[in-house]
Motif scaffolding. Structure first.
Motif, short mmCIF file in Angstrom:
data_model
loop_
_atom_site.label_atom_id
_atom_site.label_comp_id
_atom_site.label_asym_id
_atom_site.label_seq_id
_atom_site.Cartn_x
_atom_site.Cartn_y
_atom_site.Cartn_z
N HIS A 84 -11.97 -8.32 5.37
CA HIS A 84 -12.07 -7.32 4.29
C HIS A 84 -12.54 -7.99 3.00
O HIS A 84 -12.53 -9.22 2.88
CB HIS A 84 -10.71 -6.66 4.07
CG HIS A 84 -9.62 -7.63 3.73
ND1 HIS A 84 -8.98 -8.37 4.70
CD2 HIS A 84 -9.07 -7.99 2.56
CE1 HIS A 84 -8.07 -9.13 4.12
NE2 HIS A 84 -8.10 -8.94 2.82
N ASP A 85 -12.94 -7.17 2.04
CA ASP A 85 -13.39 -7.75 0.78
C ASP A 85 -12.30 -7.66 -0.28
O ASP A 85 -11.21 -7.15 -0.02
CB ASP A 85 -14.70 -7.10 0.30
CG ASP A 85 -14.48 -5.67 -0.18
OD1 ASP A 85 -13.66 -4.97 0.42
OD2 ASP A 85 -15.12 -5.28 -1.17
N SER B 284 -16.76 -9.23 -5.51
CA SER B 284 -15.83 -8.95 -4.41
C SER B 284 -16.42 -9.46 -3.10
O SER B 284 -17.36 -8.89 -2.56
CB SER B 284 -15.58 -7.44 -4.34
OG SER B 284 -14.63 -7.18 -3.34
N ALA C 243 -0.93 -2.67 -5.36
CA ALA C 243 -1.22 -1.24 -5.54
C ALA C 243 -2.61 -0.90 -5.00
O ALA C 243 -2.82 0.16 -4.40
CB ALA C 243 -1.10 -0.88 -7.02
N ARG C 244 -3.55 -1.81 -5.23
CA ARG C 244 -4.91 -1.61 -4.75
C ARG C 244 -4.93 -1.37 -3.24
O ARG C 244 -5.64 -0.51 -2.72
CB ARG C 244 -5.73 -2.86 -5.09
CG ARG C 244 -7.16 -2.84 -4.65
CD ARG C 244 -7.88 -4.10 -5.12
NE ARG C 244 -7.63 -5.25 -4.27
CZ ARG C 244 -8.05 -6.48 -4.55
NH1 ARG C 244 -8.72 -6.71 -5.67
NH2 ARG C 244 -7.81 -7.48 -3.74
N ALA D 91 -3.38 2.03 -2.22
CA ALA D 91 -4.30 3.14 -2.48
C ALA D 91 -5.48 3.14 -1.50
O ALA D 91 -5.82 4.17 -0.93
CB ALA D 91 -4.83 3.06 -3.92
N GLN D 92 -6.08 1.97 -1.28
CA GLN D 92 -7.34 1.95 -0.53
C GLN D 92 -7.16 1.77 0.97
O GLN D 92 -8.06 2.09 1.73
CB GLN D 92 -8.25 0.85 -1.09
CG GLN D 92 -8.59 1.13 -2.56
CD GLN D 92 -9.69 0.24 -3.10
OE1 GLN D 92 -10.11 -0.71 -2.44
NE2 GLN D 92 -10.15 0.55 -4.29
N ASP E 68 -6.60 6.22 1.28
CA ASP E 68 -7.94 6.67 1.69
C ASP E 68 -7.92 7.34 3.06
O ASP E 68 -8.77 8.18 3.35
CB ASP E 68 -8.90 5.47 1.76
CG ASP E 68 -9.39 5.04 0.38
OD1 ASP E 68 -8.95 5.64 -0.62
OD2 ASP E 68 -10.20 4.09 0.32
N VAL F 225 8.77 -2.19 -17.35
CA VAL F 225 7.83 -2.25 -18.46
C VAL F 225 8.58 -2.93 -19.59
O VAL F 225 9.64 -2.46 -20.01
CB VAL F 225 7.36 -0.84 -18.88
CG1 VAL F 225 6.43 -0.93 -20.08
CG2 VAL F 225 6.67 -0.15 -17.72
N ALA G 110 3.43 -3.87 -18.16
CA ALA G 110 4.04 -3.40 -16.93
C ALA G 110 4.00 -4.52 -15.91
O ALA G 110 2.98 -5.17 -15.73
CB ALA G 110 3.29 -2.18 -16.43
N ALA H 273 5.60 -5.95 -11.91
CA ALA H 273 6.24 -5.54 -10.66
C ALA H 273 6.35 -6.74 -9.73
O ALA H 273 5.56 -7.68 -9.83
CB ALA H 273 5.43 -4.42 -10.01
N GLU I 262 3.28 -8.18 -7.78
CA GLU I 262 2.15 -8.83 -8.45
C GLU I 262 2.67 -10.01 -9.26
O GLU I 262 3.34 -9.84 -10.27
CB GLU I 262 1.39 -7.83 -9.32
CG GLU I 262 0.92 -6.64 -8.48
CD GLU I 262 -0.21 -5.83 -9.09
OE1 GLU I 262 -0.81 -6.29 -10.07
OE2 GLU I 262 -0.47 -4.74 -8.57
#
Lengths: 117, 410
Positions: B51-52, B62, B196-197, B200-201, B205, B364, B383, B385, B388
Motif C-alpha cells: 500500500h502507499d 506518497s 485515523a487515516r 477512514a480509507q 471507503d 485536547v 489534539a 491520541a 499517534e
C-alpha cells in the motif's frame, strides 16, 4: 449531506458537508484543514489503488503495482478486482508500465520480479 | 561469496528493514566500515507493505512500501565500506561479537559498535485467552500480509479481523480488493488502534464495520475455523454476558499489537513501557556500544520516523566505533500523567534531543516537559491520541535538568 471523521489531526472532528446549487458548507471542523478535507472528500474523493498483478515465468508469483495517479473512489474496487485477474510476463522492473489503460488508468509496477531460473 | 572465521568491522547493523538500512547508510556516511546482516530481503517488512502512504515526511510524496524500500536501498549501493550479508544473527555478546548463520556457513562478526534494528514481532493467538477450538485459519495480520502480498495467495473468503492496529486495517482493505468479504473488524478498546487515516480509507471507503469495545470470546469449527463468537466488553474488558453473537468466517486475522524484538540485547535494560531497550538520546542501550532503533526500540506508526531513528542511531554507532562519541552526563525523562511511554529515557546534557511520547488516552490540551520545580521547559499544544506518537525536539538549553513529561487536558 455527508459525514466524515477528519483525518488531518488526532482530534478527529466529526465533519458534516452539505451543498445546494450554489454553495458547499462544512461544519464540525475545528480548523481550516478540516474544511479542505471535507470539501475534497465531498466533491471528489480520490485514492491511489495498490494491488498485485500475476506474473508468469517469474521467480515470484505476483508483482506489486499501483495506479499512476489517484483515481476516483468509485473506481477503486473495479480497478483492483480487474487487476488481480491480469498476468504479465517476467521480468518486471519497478516503474514499468504494466498496462497503459486498465479501465482508463495507467498501471505501474512498484517492485521488480526477475525471470525464474 | 562464502565466509568463514571472523569478520571485523566498525559497525554491525542487525536488520535490513527501514531502520537498519538508514542506520547502515548513516554509519557509512561517517566513513566507517559497516556490515549489515539481514535475514530475508533488504527492505524487511516494507517489501510486503504494497500500500502507499510511505515517505510523506522523508520524500514529500506518497510511496508504496517496496518503492520506499528501494529508495533506501539505493543509498547503500556502490559503497565500498558497506558489506551486506543475508543471514541470521543467532547471538550477540556484550563484547560485541555476533554469531551469524548464513548459506555461506557460520561465522563471527566482531564490531566496535552494533545497531539492533531487528524490528518487532506480532502478538499471537496463544497470548489472547480466547476460548473454543484450535483450528486452521487463524493468522496474524503480518502473516496474512505476507501470504497475500508476497506469495500471491489468499487466506480466506469471509474474514473477521480482531484488533484495529494499522496492519489489520490495511489488510481489511487488501482482502476486500482481493475479492474477499471482511465481515467485521472487532476492537476490544473503545477507540481504534490504528491511524485515523487508515480507519477512514481502509474501513470507511468500503463500509467495513468497525465494532469497538468488542472482542472474540470463542472460535468454533475444526479442523478449519467456521466462525467466531463476538461479544461486547465492559470498561475492564470483561465480556458482558448476553452480548455474544456468532459471525461465520473461514479466517480470523489478528492485529492485536507488536512487540519489539529484544532477544539479541546483551544483558541491557528493557523498558517495560515500550518492550524495547532503554536508550539514551544517542540511541545507546545500557550495554556500551549497543544501539537500538526502529520497531526494535519502540513501536512506531510511520516508516519515515523509523528511518530517521535508524539514521540517528547509525551515526551514533559510527562515532562510538571510532571513539568520537564523547561520554556525556545524562538527565532522565520520566513519564508523568496520561503518558504511557517516553523514548529516550535519558538525554545527554546540553544536547538537542528528540523525545517520542505515547499517551494513555486521547485528549485536547498540552504536553508539557517540566523540571523538578514544575517549571514548564517545553510544551506542545493540540489534539493528541494514543494511536499517534508525538515527537518533541528539545533544544540544548532545555536538556540540562531531569524532566517529567505529562499531558494535561484543557
Amino acid at each position: 449531506m455527508k459525514e466524515f471523521t477528519c483525518i488531518m489531526c488526532p482530534r478527529g472532528c466529526r465533519l458534516t458537508a452539505d451543498s445546494d446549487l450554489y454553495e458547499l458548507t462544512v461544519s464540525g471542523n475545528a480548523c481550516e484543514r478540516g474544511r479542505e478535507y471535507a470539501e475534497s472528500e465531498y466533491s471528489n474523493p480520490v485514492r491511489t489503488v495498490t494491488f498485485n498483478v500475476g506474473v508468469s515465468g517469474g521467480e515470484r508469483r505476483v508483482v506489486s503495482a499501483r495506479t499512476a495517479r489517484p483515481v476516483p473512489l468509485s473506481k477503486v474496487l473495479p480497478v483492483a478486482r480487474l487487476a488481480r485477474r491480469m498476468t504479465v510476463f517476467a521480468p518486471v522492473s519497478a516503474g514499468d508500465v504494466l498496462f497503459p489503460s486498465l479501465l482508463g488508468e495507467k498501471i505501474i509496477a512498484t517492485s521488480s520480479v526477475a525471470k525464474a531460473e | 561469496m562464502s565466509f568463514s572465521g571472523i569478520i571485523r568491522t566498525d559497525v554491525l547493523v542487525i536488520g535490513g528493514g527501514a531502520a537498519g538500512l538508514a542506520a547502515a547508510a548513516a554509519a557509512a556516511d561517517v566513513g566507517v566500515r559497516v556490515v549489515l546482516v539481514e535475514s530475508e530481503r533488504l527492505g524487511g517488512i516494507l517489501c510486503r507493505c504494497i500500500h502507499d502512504g510511505f515517505g510523506l515526511t522523508a520524500y514529500g510524496e506518497s510511496l508504496t512500501g517496496p518503492e520506499y524500500a528501494s529508495r533506501e536501498i539505493v543509498k547503500l549501493e556502490g559503497r565500498r565500506n558497506v558489506d551486506i550479508i543475508i543471514g541470521t544473527v543467532t547471538s550477540l555478546s556484550s563484547a560485541l561479537s555476533a554469531e551469524v548463520v548464513s548459506e555461506g556457513g557460520c561465522f563471527e562478526v566482531r564490531a566496535r559498535a552494533v545497531v539492533l534494528a531487528t524490528g518487532s514481532r506480532e502478538r499471537a493467538f496463544g497470548s489472547l485467552d480466547i476460548g473454543g477450538t484450535r483450528p486452521a485459519g487463524i493468522f496474524t495480520a503480518g502473516a496474512a500480509q505476507r501470504i497475500v502480498n508476497e506469495d500471491g495467495m489468499s487466506v480466506g473468503r469471509r474474514i473477521v479481523i480482531l484488533g484495529s492496529g494499522d496492519i489489520g486495517l490495511i489488510m481489511a482493505r487488501r482482502f476486500t480488493l482481493e475479492g474477499a468479504k471482511v465481515e467485521a473488524v472487532l476492537e476490544i478498546a473503545p477507540r481504534p488502534g490504528g491511524l485515523a487515516r487508515n480507519v477512514a480509507q481502509c474501513l470507511g471507503d468500503f463500509r467495513i464495520p468497525l465494532e469497538l469495545s468488542t472482542t472474540v470470546a470463542e472460535v468454533y469449527g475444526y479442523p478449519r475455523i467456521e466462525g467466531v463468537v463476538a461479544a461486547k466488553v465492559d470498561e475492564d474488558r470483561r465480556i458482558i454476558p448476553g452480548t455474544e453473537r456468532r459471525i461465520a468466517c473461514d479466517a480470523l486475522v489478528l492485529s492485536v499489537g507488536l512487540i519489539p524484538i529484544v532477544n539479541l540485547l546483551p544483558g541491557a535494560a528493557v523498558d517495560p513501557a515500550t518492550g524495547g531497550a532503554e536508550v539514551d538520546s544517542r540511541f545507546m542501550t545500557t550495554a556500551a556500544g549497543v544501539f537500538s532503533c526502529g520497531n526494535a526500540l519502540h513501536i512506531n506508526d510511520l516508516a519515515d520516523n523509523v528511518s530517521a531513528e535508524g539514521a540517528a542511531a547509525g551515526r551514533s554507532a559510527a562515532l562510538f566505533a571510532i571513539g568520537r562519541l564523547e561520554e556525556a552526563d545524562t538527565v532522565t525523562v520520566t513519564a508523568g500523567e496520561n503518558v504511557a511511554s517516553v523514548v529516550p529515557r535519558r538525554i545527554a546534557v546540553g544536547e538537542e534531543a528528540t523525545v517520542w511520547v505515547r499517551l494513555k488516552k486521547s485528549l485536547v490540551g498540552t504536553l508539557a516537559f517540566r523540571d523538578a520545580d514544575g517549571y514548564n521547559v517545553k510544551d506542545k499544544k493540540g489534539a493528541m491520541a494514543p494511536n499517534e506518537m508525538i515527537a518533541v525536539t528539545l533544544a540544548p538549553s532545555q536538556t540540562t535538568r531531569p524532566l517529567t513529561v505529562s499531558a494535561e487536558e484543557t
